[in-house]
Design a protein around this motif. Sequence first.
Motif, PDB file in Angstrom:
ATOM      1  N   SER A  69      70.294  26.170  93.309  1.00  0.00           N
ATOM      2  CA  SER A  69      69.924  25.194  94.282  1.00  0.00           C
ATOM      3  C   SER A  69      69.884  23.994  93.648  1.00  0.00           C
ATOM      4  N   LEU A  70      69.662  23.449  92.534  1.00  0.00           N
ATOM      5  CA  LEU A  70      69.776  22.043  92.016  1.00  0.00           C
ATOM      6  C   LEU A  70      71.100  21.724  92.019  1.00  0.00           C
ATOM      7  N   ASN A  71      71.939  22.466  91.544  1.00  0.00           N
ATOM      8  CA  ASN A  71      73.496  22.256  91.550  1.00  0.00           C
ATOM      9  C   ASN A  71      74.102  21.848  92.917  1.00  0.00           C
ATOM     10  N   MET A  72      73.574  22.570  94.056  1.00  0.00           N
ATOM     11  CA  MET A  72      73.895  22.403  95.340  1.00  0.00           C
ATOM     12  C   MET A  72      73.145  21.019  95.635  1.00  0.00           C
ATOM     13  N   LYS A  92      59.413  21.843  89.728  1.00  0.00           N
ATOM     14  CA  LYS A  92      58.438  22.578  88.742  1.00  0.00           C
ATOM     15  C   LYS A  92      57.015  22.420  89.140  1.00  0.00           C
ATOM     16  N   ALA A  93      56.789  20.968  89.650  1.00  0.00           N
ATOM     17  CA  ALA A  93      55.190  20.741  89.740  1.00  0.00           C
ATOM     18  C   ALA A  93      54.864  21.186  91.034  1.00  0.00           C
ATOM     19  N   THR A 103      54.697  29.917  96.212  1.00  0.00           N
ATOM     20  CA  THR A 103      55.738  29.135  96.171  1.00  0.00           C
ATOM     21  C   THR A 103      55.955  28.839  94.555  1.00  0.00           C
ATOM     22  N   SER A 104      57.304  29.157  94.455  1.00  0.00           N
ATOM     23  CA  SER A 104      58.072  28.831  93.049  1.00  0.00           C
ATOM     24  C   SER A 104      58.832  27.693  92.791  1.00  0.00           C
ATOM     25  N   ALA A 105      59.034  27.075  91.862  1.00  0.00           N
ATOM     26  CA  ALA A 105      60.096  26.121  91.607  1.00  0.00           C
ATOM     27  C   ALA A 105      61.347  26.418  92.255  1.00  0.00           C
ATOM     28  N   ALA A 106      61.892  27.431  92.370  1.00  0.00           N
ATOM     29  CA  ALA A 106      62.880  27.863  93.114  1.00  0.00           C
ATOM     30  C   ALA A 106      62.938  27.715  94.693  1.00  0.00           C
ATOM     31  N   ASP A 107      61.857  28.077  95.205  1.00  0.00           N
ATOM     32  CA  ASP A 107      61.396  27.774  96.689  1.00  0.00           C
ATOM     33  C   ASP A 107      61.572  26.173  96.939  1.00  0.00           C
ATOM     34  N   ALA A 108      60.824  25.516  96.085  1.00  0.00           N
ATOM     35  CA  ALA A 108      60.989  23.789  96.107  1.00  0.00           C
ATOM     36  C   ALA A 108      62.276  23.291  96.074  1.00  0.00           C
ATOM     37  N   ALA A 109      63.058  23.845  95.224  1.00  0.00           N
ATOM     38  CA  ALA A 109      64.359  23.191  94.879  1.00  0.00           C
ATOM     39  C   ALA A 109      65.255  23.758  96.087  1.00  0.00           C
ATOM     40  N   ASN A 110      65.065  25.163  96.699  1.00  0.00           N
ATOM     41  CA  ASN A 110      65.898  25.344  97.767  1.00  0.00           C
ATOM     42  C   ASN A 110      65.254  24.428  99.119  1.00  0.00           C
TER      43      ASN A 110
END
Length: 239
Positions: A69-72, A92-93, A103-110
């Motif tokens: 997600s960060l790369n995208m 991450k926060a 909610t995970s860091a991956a969810d926030a990144a998405n």
Amino acid sequence: MALTAAELAVKIGADTREAEQGMQRVSDKLQSFGKTAMIAGAGMTAGITAPLLGLAKTALDMAMDYESSLNMMQAVSGATGEQMKQVAELAKALGADMTLPATSAADAANAMTELAKAGLSVNDTMAAAKGVLQLAAAGNLSEAAAAEITANALNAFHLEGSRAIDIANLLAASANASSGEVTDMADALKMSSAVAAQAGVPIETLVAMISQMANAGIQGSDAGTSIKQMLLRLMGPAD
């Protein structure tokens, strides 16, 4: 009575055989116990190891999703390296935010990736991220769906990303105060927000109108289309 040598030999031999048989029985029991303990130990190991492996796989999948997600996000937004550091720290926060359960860091990144896809700037994306996650939780929506709803509203009414939390609260409150769901509000906004913004109708007023129509049995895109047609006629009245 004294025993002869022959009788003594028979007596000792009989006693020895009984002792040997007793020792064999003990040995058999110990071997059986050992096998049972090995089987139980293997079962305990499997019962502990399998869930641990499952957790490790889940964590690995989430980490890969986060990185992807960060790369995208960087690809669609054109964010600089310094901006991406800020995005990663914010993800991450938000993943550790106790007010955003499950909610995970991956969810926030998405969520931020979807906002960037909708055309929001990097700064507006970061400002809107928490509001999107709150809307996803309130409406039982995916991060992508919540990001699309939020971005559409922000873009239609030319609002800053920091207003995303206001939009999340507004839609959640309207759903609670009417017979419509968050998705109904979103569908109505999709059909009416552009014309309402052009007519100078604030988003708060538009959502209140949508809520009242929902209570009257007109929900979703039907409500939005009706409001749009009404505003268009008011803006350009016929003879």
